[in-house]
Design an enzyme around this catalytic site. Structure first.
Site: not given
Length: 316
Positions: A157, A252, A282
């Site tokens: 991320s 996600d 996610h």
């Protein structure tokens, strides 16, 4: 939305534990919620774990770096790992089981970086910390028992964003580059309304509102949205960056962000493999022992890393 059974169970639990999005908790509330509720399975054993303080780019700044050694010996390859959390949450403790697992799976040292967090430290402070950590690992390779010519970089991320930003910074300064990038559901562009952004706007775990909130906590002003070191997808060219393995999660909101970035890498002549993991959302990658897809993704990442390190040793 069709989730795997283990991911569905996690999503159902999240719906009870997190009745409103992270951004509605505020920074302190989101940090406390993350500390208390995201899973913490017992970490797998690894040969050795050592903690170091690395000098930062700014006077008086020291960056904690935790190094995981899979076994004795010297000349080991290295993965510099940068945790996720929207540049605002998390730290080396959160990815401790993951880093142990990656070290054991790959036979490489893993150096996990506790970079400074936003909003107290906005862009470019976290990037500067990660860049300094990479320089330290390379300079102290002999002390660490590492091979500086076989250093990879990666993260999940926001950490994947920082990994590529470090590569862009090194490329533009003419510095040695890592040999590989591991980019797990990378946050590479600011609020592009791609299909996943719309379909999974409400999570689980990460919502579109959260994504925008994290970006705005990290960036200093609107001008930073056009800075490739902050938002790598704005780079005019990605040519010359290291090869990459891009991991995305089906459910996600930033899935398409990562997959589009992989296409950009390939269009600019960079070898980039991408794999979408179905039935998960996610945040699944560091959750060792929680999701079956986590083990699959870690095994895939390990294979790509081992192949990249072997190619350098072979001189290819």
């Amino acid at each position: 939305m069709k989730l795997d059974p283990d991911a569905q169970a996690a999503a159902d639990l999240l719906a009870r534990l997190l009745p409103r999005p992270l951004h509605q908790l505020g920074v302190a509330g989101a940090r406390e919620w993350t500390r208390r509720h995201l899973s913490r399975n017992p970490p797998p054993p690894v040969h050795e774990v050592t903690d170091h303080l690395v000098p930062g780019a700014d006077p008086g700044v020291e960056i904690p770096v935790r190094v995981y050694r899979p076994g004795p010996g010297s000349g080991l390859p290295v993965l510099l790992y940068l945790h996720g959390g929207g540049w605002t949450l998390g730290g080396v403790d959160r990815v401790d089981p993951l880093c142990r697992t990656l070290a054991n799976r790959t036979g490489c040292l893993v150096a996990s970086v506790e970079y400074r967090l936003a909003p107290e430290h906005k862009f470019p402070a976290p990037l500067q910390d990660c860049h300094a950590a990479l320089a330290w690992v390379t300079a102290h390779a002999a002390r660490l028992g590492a091979d500086p010519a076989r250093t990879a970089i990666g993260g999940d991320s926001a950490g994947a964003n920082l990994a590529t930003a470090v590569c862009l910074l090194a490329r533009d300064r003419g510095e040695p580059l890592p040999v590989f990038q591991l980019l797990v559901y990378p946050a590479m562009e600011y609020a592009e309304p791609r299909p996943s952004w719309i379909e999974y706007a409400d999570g689980p775990l990460l919502t579109v509102g959260d994504v925008l909130w994290f970006w705005d906590l990290y960036l200093r002003d609107e001008a930073d949205r056009a800075n490739p070191l902050a938002v790598p997808a704005t780079a005019p060219s990605l040519r010359g960056l290291p090869p990459a393995f891009v991991v995305t999660a089906e459910c996600d909101p930033i899935r398409d962000d990562g997959e589009h970035f992989a296409r950009r890498l390939r269009d600019d002549g960079v070898e980039a493999a991408v794999k979408r993991y179905p039935g998960v959302f996610h945040g699944f990658f560091p959750q060792v022992g929680v999701y079956a897809r986590t083990a699959e993704a870690i095994d895939d990442a390990a294979r790509h890393l081992v192949r990249a390190f072997a190619a350098v040793r072979a001189g290819t």
